[in-house]
Motif scaffolding. Structure first.
Motif, PDB file in Angstrom:
ATOM      1  N   ALA A  30       0.829  -1.206   0.000  1.00 33.26           N
ATOM      2  CA  ALA A  30       0.000   0.000   0.000  1.00 33.26           C
ATOM      3  C   ALA A  30       0.862   1.255   0.000  1.00 33.26           C
ATOM      4  O   ALA A  30       0.533   2.252  -0.664  1.00 33.26           O
ATOM      5  CB  ALA A  30      -0.926  -0.012   1.218  1.00 33.26           C
ATOM      6  N   ALA A  31       1.969   1.226   0.724  1.00 35.91           N
ATOM      7  CA  ALA A  31       2.847   2.391   0.787  1.00 35.91           C
ATOM      8  C   ALA A  31       3.511   2.658  -0.554  1.00 35.91           C
ATOM      9  O   ALA A  31       3.569   3.803  -1.024  1.00 35.91           O
ATOM     10  CB  ALA A  31       3.903   2.193   1.871  1.00 35.91           C
ATOM     11  N   VAL A  32       4.013   1.617  -1.188  1.00 34.22           N
ATOM     12  CA  VAL A  32       4.639   1.777  -2.506  1.00 34.22           C
ATOM     13  C   VAL A  32       3.625   2.306  -3.510  1.00 34.22           C
ATOM     14  O   VAL A  32       3.925   3.201  -4.315  1.00 34.22           O
ATOM     15  CB  VAL A  32       5.243   0.443  -2.983  1.00 34.22           C
ATOM     16  N   ALA A  33       2.412   1.776  -3.463  1.00 39.54           N
ATOM     17  CA  ALA A  33       1.366   2.227  -4.380  1.00 39.54           C
ATOM     18  C   ALA A  33       0.999   3.682  -4.130  1.00 39.54           C
ATOM     19  O   ALA A  33       0.731   4.444  -5.072  1.00 39.54           O
ATOM     20  CB  ALA A  33       0.130   1.335  -4.236  1.00 39.54           C
ATOM     21  N   ALA A  34       0.995   4.104  -2.862  1.00 42.70           N
ATOM     22  CA  ALA A  34       0.653   5.491  -2.537  1.00 42.70           C
ATOM     23  C   ALA A  34       1.672   6.457  -3.123  1.00 42.70           C
ATOM     24  O   ALA A  34       1.312   7.524  -3.637  1.00 42.70           O
ATOM     25  CB  ALA A  34       0.566   5.667  -1.022  1.00 42.70           C
ATOM     26  N   VAL A  35       2.952   6.098  -3.057  1.00 44.05           N
ATOM     27  CA  VAL A  35       3.983   6.955  -3.642  1.00 44.05           C
ATOM     28  C   VAL A  35       3.863   6.953  -5.167  1.00 44.05           C
ATOM     29  O   VAL A  35       3.914   8.009  -5.813  1.00 44.05           O
ATOM     30  CB  VAL A  35       5.383   6.504  -3.207  1.00 44.05           C
TER      31      VAL A  35
END
Length: 224
Positions: free
Chosen positions: A114-119
């Motif tokens: 989720a964090a990678v996708a948010a960036v």
């Protein structure tokens, strides 16, 4: 004056407040040598970091990624961010352990995707690096080697999810110094011999990635 001396020796700076940011600027630390960390960054701190174009703002949560992106958008900037990950694994041997359990620091390993996708979904952000700090005051060189190997494996996974190599991986620090006669100093030559192959293997797989180590205690503990 202390920061100016350290910066002159080639060291970068990890900062966790607006005061520390401004102190580093006054001491001549280049913004490209600064990372901004901490689980409760204010809007003023984030705004100053983005205005300077620091090496990376280390995001401690998925929500903070959104805050950094919103500030960068208002300023018309594209800011480099790193992800601080609180991994599931724990390597015993540190006097203070900071992983393998819920903490206020970092994004839980289960939320990496989720964090990678948010960036990736924010055009004002770029995923630049990874930050993991397993523990501190480590006196056994084998513990540091195991820590480093596990963190670099995690970094390879993050790079795979991101679809591009990382600019840096901060493997934390934790290099200990003996505080009493009951403790034994870290064997630095043994650490070099054991850690060298781990770093060379990672460099062969991710040649563009710089390894960052936090050595504050180890550098200054005997200085006064």
């Amino acid at each position: 004056s202390v920061l100016r001396l350290l910066a002159g020796q080639g060291m970068g700076a990890e900062v966790c407040s607006l005061f520390e940011i401004e102190t580093c600027v006054a001491a001549g630390v280049a913004p490209g040598r600064m990372i901004v960390v901490g689980p409760a960054k204010s809007d003023d701190e984030l705004t100053r970091a983005v205005s300077l174009g620091v090496k990376a703002v280390i995001a401690e949560s998925v929500q903070e990624i959104g805050r950094i992106g919103a500030i960068a958008a208002r300023m018309g900037r594209r800011q480099r961010v790193g992800l601080r990950i609180n991994p599931d694994f724990h390597v015993p041997g540190a006097r203070l352990s900071m992983s393998g359990k819920p903490t206020q620091f970092g994004i839980d390993e289960a939320e990496i995707g989720a964090a990678v996708a948010a960036v990736a979904g924010d055009r004002h952000l770029r995923l630049s690096g990874l930050h993991v700090y397993m523990g501190t005051r480590i006196l056994d060189h084998e513990v540091i080697v195991r820590n480093s190997r596990a963190i670099l494996d995690l970094a390879a996974r993050v790079a795979g999810l991101a679809g591009h190599g990382l600019d840096f991986v901060d493997i934390g620090g934790g290099f200990g110094v003996a505080y009493s006669e009951r403790e034994t100093d870290l064997d630095l030559p043994a650490l070099g011999r054991a850690l060298g192959p781990v770093l060379r293997d990672h460099a062969a797989r991710q040649p563009q990635t710089r390894i960052v180590i936090e050595l504050g205690r180890y550098v200054v503990a005997e200085a006064g």
